[in-house]
Design a protein around this motif. Structure first.
Motif, PDB file in Angstrom:
ATOM      1  N   ARG A 277       0.892  -1.173   0.067  1.00 43.44           N
ATOM      2  CA  ARG A 277      -0.001   0.060  -0.095  1.00 43.44           C
ATOM      3  C   ARG A 277       0.849   1.166   0.052  1.00 43.44           C
ATOM      4  NH1 ARG A 277      -4.263   1.792  -2.351  1.00 43.44           N
ATOM      5  NH2 ARG A 277      -5.210  -0.250  -1.725  1.00 43.44           N
ATOM      6  N   GLU A 278       1.869   1.291   0.715  1.00 43.81           N
ATOM      7  CA  GLU A 278       2.948   2.283   0.673  1.00 43.81           C
ATOM      8  C   GLU A 278       3.441   2.418  -0.754  1.00 43.81           C
ATOM      9  OE1 GLU A 278       5.811   2.134   3.735  1.00 43.81           O
ATOM     10  OE2 GLU A 278       4.559   2.119   5.395  1.00 43.81           O
ATOM     11  N   LEU A 279       3.954   1.338  -1.403  1.00 49.64           N
ATOM     12  CA  LEU A 279       4.373   1.416  -2.679  1.00 49.64           C
ATOM     13  C   LEU A 279       3.352   2.046  -3.689  1.00 49.64           C
ATOM     14  CD1 LEU A 279       5.968  -1.880  -3.262  1.00 49.64           C
ATOM     15  CD2 LEU A 279       7.262   0.464  -2.970  1.00 49.64           C
ATOM     16  N   VAL A 280       2.148   1.828  -3.432  1.00 52.36           N
ATOM     17  CA  VAL A 280       0.952   2.287  -4.210  1.00 52.36           C
ATOM     18  C   VAL A 280       1.136   4.028  -4.121  1.00 52.36           C
ATOM     19  CG1 VAL A 280      -1.681   2.731  -4.724  1.00 52.36           C
ATOM     20  CG2 VAL A 280      -0.331   0.498  -4.661  1.00 52.36           C
ATOM     21  N   GLU A 281       1.399   4.246  -2.784  1.00 49.60           N
ATOM     22  CA  GLU A 281       1.080   5.626  -2.626  1.00 49.60           C
ATOM     23  C   GLU A 281       2.385   6.337  -3.232  1.00 49.60           C
ATOM     24  OE1 GLU A 281      -1.564   7.560  -1.223  1.00 49.60           O
ATOM     25  OE2 GLU A 281      -2.511   5.446  -1.110  1.00 49.60           O
ATOM     26  N   VAL A 282       3.373   5.909  -2.912  1.00 46.58           N
ATOM     27  CA  VAL A 282       4.954   6.515  -3.324  1.00 46.58           C
ATOM     28  C   VAL A 282       4.639   6.567  -5.052  1.00 46.58           C
ATOM     29  CG1 VAL A 282       7.560   6.105  -3.806  1.00 46.58           C
ATOM     30  CG2 VAL A 282       6.036   5.686  -1.475  1.00 46.58           C
ATOM     31  N   VAL A 283       4.590   5.260  -5.512  1.00 47.79           N
ATOM     32  CA  VAL A 283       4.246   5.492  -7.015  1.00 47.79           C
ATOM     33  C   VAL A 283       3.350   6.466  -7.669  1.00 47.79           C
ATOM     34  CG1 VAL A 283       3.895   4.170  -9.093  1.00 47.79           C
ATOM     35  CG2 VAL A 283       5.520   3.166  -7.227  1.00 47.79           C
ATOM     36  N   GLY A 284       2.149   6.165  -7.132  1.00 46.02           N
ATOM     37  CA  GLY A 284       0.924   6.736  -7.566  1.00 46.02           C
ATOM     38  C   GLY A 284       1.044   8.304  -7.439  1.00 46.02           C
ATOM     39  N   ASN A 285       2.001   8.817  -6.398  1.00 46.85           N
ATOM     40  CA  ASN A 285       1.806  10.333  -6.146  1.00 46.85           C
ATOM     41  C   ASN A 285       2.778  10.859  -6.636  1.00 46.85           C
ATOM     42  OD1 ASN A 285      -0.579  10.499  -4.500  1.00 46.85           O
ATOM     43  ND2 ASN A 285       0.562   9.927  -2.693  1.00 46.85           N
ATOM     44  N   ASN A 286       3.913  10.306  -7.460  1.00 44.21           N
ATOM     45  CA  ASN A 286       4.737  10.584  -8.311  1.00 44.21           C
ATOM     46  C   ASN A 286       4.408  11.607  -9.660  1.00 44.21           C
ATOM     47  OD1 ASN A 286       7.201  11.089  -9.929  1.00 44.21           O
ATOM     48  ND2 ASN A 286       8.116   9.325  -9.199  1.00 44.21           N
TER      49      ASN A 286
ATOM     50  N   ASN B 246      -9.766  -3.043 -10.336  1.00 39.68           N
ATOM     51  CA  ASN B 246      -8.158  -2.618 -10.203  1.00 39.68           C
ATOM     52  C   ASN B 246      -7.564  -3.431  -8.998  1.00 39.68           C
ATOM     53  OD1 ASN B 246      -8.110  -1.293 -12.729  1.00 39.68           O
ATOM     54  ND2 ASN B 246      -8.275   0.509 -11.806  1.00 39.68           N
ATOM     55  N   GLU B 247      -7.644  -4.819  -8.787  1.00 37.54           N
ATOM     56  CA  GLU B 247      -7.350  -5.451  -7.781  1.00 37.54           C
ATOM     57  C   GLU B 247      -5.886  -5.662  -8.317  1.00 37.54           C
ATOM     58  OE1 GLU B 247     -10.945  -7.807  -5.925  1.00 37.54           O
ATOM     59  OE2 GLU B 247      -9.860  -8.569  -7.522  1.00 37.54           O
ATOM     60  N   ILE B 248      -4.844  -5.572  -7.480  1.00 38.82           N
ATOM     61  CA  ILE B 248      -3.315  -5.576  -8.115  1.00 38.82           C
ATOM     62  C   ILE B 248      -2.823  -6.875  -6.920  1.00 38.82           C
ATOM     63  CG2 ILE B 248      -1.032  -4.793  -8.047  1.00 38.82           C
ATOM     64  CD1 ILE B 248      -2.278  -2.181  -8.891  1.00 38.82           C
ATOM     65  N   PHE B 249      -2.189  -7.648  -7.591  1.00 37.03           N
ATOM     66  CA  PHE B 249      -1.264  -8.950  -6.920  1.00 37.03           C
ATOM     67  C   PHE B 249      -0.096  -8.807  -7.217  1.00 37.03           C
ATOM     68  CE2 PHE B 249      -5.965 -10.621  -7.710  1.00 37.03           C
ATOM     69  CZ  PHE B 249      -6.454 -10.364  -6.270  1.00 37.03           C
TER      70      PHE B 249
ATOM     71  N   MET C 178       5.266  -2.301  -9.418  1.00 38.21           N
ATOM     72  CA  MET C 178       3.876  -1.499  -8.910  1.00 38.21           C
ATOM     73  C   MET C 178       3.414  -0.629 -10.188  1.00 38.21           C
ATOM     74  SD  MET C 178       1.541  -1.646  -6.794  1.00 38.21           S
ATOM     75  CE  MET C 178       2.226  -2.460  -5.640  1.00 38.21           C
ATOM     76  N   TYR C 179       4.569   0.140 -10.578  1.00 38.44           N
ATOM     77  CA  TYR C 179       4.171   1.168 -11.715  1.00 38.44           C
ATOM     78  C   TYR C 179       3.732   0.471 -12.929  1.00 38.44           C
ATOM     79  CZ  TYR C 179       5.312   4.806 -15.305  1.00 38.44           C
ATOM     80  OH  TYR C 179       4.806   5.667 -16.277  1.00 38.44           O
ATOM     81  N   HIS C 180       4.169  -0.574 -13.298  1.00 43.54           N
ATOM     82  CA  HIS C 180       3.857  -1.231 -14.513  1.00 43.54           C
ATOM     83  C   HIS C 180       2.221  -1.725 -14.246  1.00 43.54           C
ATOM     84  CE1 HIS C 180       4.061  -4.349 -17.694  1.00 43.54           C
ATOM     85  NE2 HIS C 180       3.285  -4.888 -16.796  1.00 43.54           N
ATOM     86  N   GLU C 181       1.711  -2.288 -12.963  1.00 44.51           N
ATOM     87  CA  GLU C 181       0.367  -2.597 -12.831  1.00 44.51           C
ATOM     88  C   GLU C 181      -0.306  -1.390 -12.649  1.00 44.51           C
ATOM     89  OE1 GLU C 181      -0.053  -5.717 -13.250  1.00 44.51           O
ATOM     90  OE2 GLU C 181       1.980  -6.690 -13.059  1.00 44.51           O
ATOM     91  N   MET C 182       0.280  -0.529 -12.181  1.00 47.95           N
ATOM     92  CA  MET C 182      -0.878   0.759 -12.006  1.00 47.95           C
ATOM     93  C   MET C 182      -0.812   1.344 -13.500  1.00 47.95           C
ATOM     94  SD  MET C 182       0.639   2.295  -8.483  1.00 47.95           S
ATOM     95  CE  MET C 182      -0.642   3.552  -8.596  1.00 47.95           C
TER      96      MET C 182
END
Length: 812
Positions: free
Chosen positions: A670-679, A714-717, A736-740
């Motif tokens: 979840r932290e990775l989603v935030e770091v990548v998504g907020n870039n 958008n469920e990511i595994f 994570m960026y690839h899946e997002m």
């Protein structure tokens, strides 16, 4: 010198596994006994590249002169043995395979330890190739098609930066190197300090400007090669066969092909190439094909093994039929046949004396070596001196090189009023005047379609006969459920049967669901509610990639099972086309039972009488029969006793995945989603919506590392094994960026997706973490490199390095 001293026969064929091999092999190998002209070539290469320290140069050797052997033996001694790497590029897969086999054959344990060996990969869009993303720093030899290299420039640059001791780049058939894709790729390598060797028998082009560009790139405006081997010298020494030219007049008039006044050339001049439709009509002319076949049949004892070059590829089978009518064993290759089919035909022509004639358009002009070929029929009129040179070269392997003392070069001449083709006899007799070239002012240029792309398109067309593409999902039908729909009886516009299609990706989930209902592990309630259906979807299809079964389909199926009281009462069937008319199984049945020809014909008639069989093969009986015959030949070849040398594979030690210290749960997704998504550099329009993110012990396929189910919000595994200190933080952020990117609405890995992927930049914390990994130490010293390529390289080698099965590669 015995004519087989220079032939290397002991080394077994490379057995590519996911496009990767390790050389050498065990067993004795013949030592290469070089010809004097090869030794002279090596001396000149030493002087040019080692003493003068020049970075580019052309090796000019006529067809049959062994330019591949010259280059590879020199690279073993002066590059690979010193820890340098080699990138071998060509425009056709058969050229790459030929080079790889030569690397295998010439491996020298005196230069490189047999215990250590050399890792080699074949990068191409067709089997048995792999992807540029999987090329590791430990791969000493990379054989790549120019098309895939051009499409993966960031990975090509990464190879350059990960070659601290130096990189040699070889361009096979470098006269093609004036194409934009070649120039851009090679310019990047040249500017990065790579040494570039061009190999060719014809370093010129029909357009003088292209010739100038070629020589300018190789830093020789004066057109002086590093070394040149002359044809006449090779003929005198019997390394090349003595050519005997013959001319056959077809008496085909221009008016027999096109109407009077029609423009037949691409430009309005007699010295321009013929238009494609003119070549097609010429190739399909029955009178002309009969004449060609009859001429060979009358002279078959003289001509022996013969390659025929035709004007147009779609008509090759017409000429083969004419030859077969006259009792001549013939076959053809072209871009419309599968790559493996073409390879099998070419291999048979090399080894099987009963196959007398090989028909093709231009596929045998480069990289095809059949020493027993005694004759070439040139039935394709052309203005290209390069093309004619390559055609005549196919029969010019000399006696000292395992070929013939003489060869026949037969040209079929039509009567043209508005076209002046080059006379092949001029090319043959002016053996040393290769600098001669007709200067053209071409206003229209052909853009060649790479062989790899045609092969892939052909495979796609075949697969689409049995499947379909829905939106951005891979959706190949596997089977279906079917039952009566009495509720539709009163409406004639509705079907009287209810059907649910099952796709290949859904099979595992449906099978488990059936079993649990049968065994009573899942009790179906009286009321099949939406909440119950969603629970079933989540339970049985949680890691099923798109397309996930639709809720209403599951509801209808569950209700049907409940209403009938039995899973088995609902009809289920797989598509019979997949198995019943499998030409491979039919051929195996014929061979295993040793059926007579009449029995085989009877069975073929029986199969073909079924309308489903006809639909499978688009009502083309000939295709059905051809497929069976092809597999019959394969089974017969396989049954022949062959002696193989046991291969010793270089085993790369597997690394153990480190574990986090007690109390440390590792990478928080979840932290990775935030770091990548907020870039903002990655997602300038804001973070994509991600419903949930979680680790899984396994995904839909055992070799998947990440998965995004777009249709379920958008469920990511992420594969649980990646949660390890052995995996850099930058790699986790990239995955994570690839899946997002998928979560942002990009379902397919198309050009737009890949361009977005290239924008990846890790966080400052990830950059600092990356310096802890020794394997990245040299790469991180560069001020510019692709993080995308570096992370892909790690991910594609993950299973190979950390799991028991080193042959498996990850997909995402």
């Amino acid at each position: 010198m015995a004519n087989n001293d220079n032939v290397i026969v002991e080394s077994p064929k490379l057995e590519w596994e996911n496009g990767r091999e390790n050389i050498p092999t065990s067993g004795n190998r013949k030592i290469l006994h070089p010809y004097p002209y090869q030794e002279e070539a090596w001396k000149r290469m030493d002087f040019h590249f080692l003493q003068q320290k020049k970075n580019t140069g052309i090796i000019w050797v006529p067809t049959g002169g062994g330019k591949t052997v010259i280059a590879i033996d020199w690279l073993f001694k002066n590059a690979l043995s010193k820890g340098m790497r080699v990138l071998w590029m060509a425009h056709r897969i058969n050229l790459l395979k030929q080079a790889a086999e030569t690397f295998n054959s010439l491996f020298d344990v005196k230069l490189i330890s047999e215990d250590r060996g050399l890792d080699m990969v074949l990068v191409a869009g067709t089997s048995p190739g792999t992807r540029w993303l999987s090329v590791a720093q430990s791969d000493a030899i990379v054989c790549s098609s120019i098309q895939t290299a051009y499409g993966n420039l960031s990975s090509v640059e990464l190879m350059l930066k990960q070659s601290p001791k130096g990189l040699y780049v070889v361009i096979d058939e470098c006269h093609h190197a004036q194409a934009p894709s070649y120039i851009k790729t090679l310019s990047i390598l040249k500017e990065g300090g790579a040494k570039i060797i061009g190999l060719t028998a014809t370093p010129f082009h029909i357009d003088e400007r292209d010739s100038n560009r070629l020589w300018k790139f190789f830093d020789s405006i004066e057109r002086v090669p590093v070394t040149r081997v002359y044809k006449q010298h090779l003929i005198d020494k019997k390394f090349l066969a003595k050519p005997i030219p013959e001319t056959v007049k077809t008496n085909i008039e221009q008016s027999d092909i096109v109407e009077e006044g029609t423009q037949i050339t691409k430009n309005k001049t007699k010295d321009s190439e013929l238009k494609n439709y003119v070549l097609k009509r010429l190739a399909e002319n029955p009178k002309r094909n009969e004449l060609i076949a009859e001429h060979y049949a009358k002279n078959k004892e003289k001509y022996q093994k013969t390659i025929i070059f035709t004007p147009e590829t779609m008509a090759n089978k017409f000429l083969v039929k004419e030859l077969q009518k006259r009792g001549i064993e013939a076959d053809y290759i072209d871009t419309y046949r599968a790559s493996n089919d073409n390879q099998n035909v070419m291999e048979r022509f090399r080894k099987d004396d009963s196959l007398r004639v090989l028909v093709n358009t231009e596929m045998c002009t480069e990289g095809f070596d059949a020493p027993k070929t005694k004759t070439v029929f040139i039935t394709r009129p052309s203005q290209s001196q390069t093309l004619i040179q390559q055609m005549v070269g196919r029969a010019m392997r000399g006696k000292e090189a395992g070929g013939n003392e003489e060869c026949y070069l037969v040209t079929f001449v039509d009567t043209w009023k508005d076209f002046d083709p080059i006379d092949p006899e001029i090319v043959i007799t002016q053996l040393e005047d290769d600098s001669y070239i007709e200067k053209k002012k071409a206003t229209q240029k052909l853009i060649p379609i790479p062989q790899e792309i045609i092969d892939e398109c052909y495979k796609l067309l075949l697969s689409m006969q049995m499947g379909e593409i829905l939106n951005s999902f891979e959706a190949i039908p596997h089977s279906w459920y079917e039952w009566d729909a009495p509720e539709n009886a009163e409406d004639e516009n509705l079907p009287d049967k209810k059907r649910i299609l099952i796709f290949e990706r859904q099979v595992e989930g449906y099978n488990q669901l059936e079993m649990d209902v049968k065994e009573g592990k899942l009790i179906l309630p009286e009321d099949i509610t939406e909440a119950f259906v969603e629970n079933i979807r989540e339970r049985y299809f949680e890691v099923c990639p798109d397309p996930v079964p639709q809720s209403y389909d599951l509801r209808d199926l569950l209700r049907a099972w409940k209403d009938t009281g039995s899973v088995d009462s609902i009809f289920k069937s797989t598509f019979p086309e997949r198995d019943k008319f499998d030409t491979r199984k039919i051929a195996k049945e014929f061979i295993d039972n040793d059926y007579s020809e009449s029995k085989q014909e009877e069975l073929v008639d029986s199969y073909w009488s079924d309308p489903i069989c006809q639909r499978c093969f688009n009502d083309i009986r000939e295709k059905f029969v051809e497929d069976i015959d092809r597999y019959k030949r394969q089974f017969k070849d396989k049954n022949k006793k062959t002696e193989q040398i046991r291969r010793i594979r270089h085993e790369i030690p597997k690394q153990t995945l480190e574990k986090w210290h007690a109390g440390n749960h590792g990478y928080n997704l979840r932290e990775l989603v935030e770091v990548v998504g907020n870039n903002k550099k990655l997602f300038p329009n804001g973070k994509p919506m991600v419903k949930s993110v979680d680790y899984k012990k396994k995904l839909y396929r055992s070799n998947w590392l990440g998965q995004c189910n777009m249709s379920d919000g958008n469920e990511i595994f992420i594969l649980e094994s990646l949660n390890s200190p052995s995996v850099p933080l930058a790699v986790m952020e990239f995955l994570m960026y690839h899946e997002m990117i998928h979560a942002a609405g990009y379902g397919r890995h198309d050009g737009t997706f890949k361009e977005l992927e290239k924008k990846f930049i890790p966080s400052n914390e990830a950059v600092e973490n990356a310096h802890q990994y020794s394997e990245w130490k040299d790469t991180l010293k560069n001020t510019q490199f692709s993080w995308q390529a570096l992370c892909w390289q790690f991910l594609y080698s993950f299973f190979f390095r950390f799991q028991n099965d080193g042959s498996t590669q990850g997909e995402y």
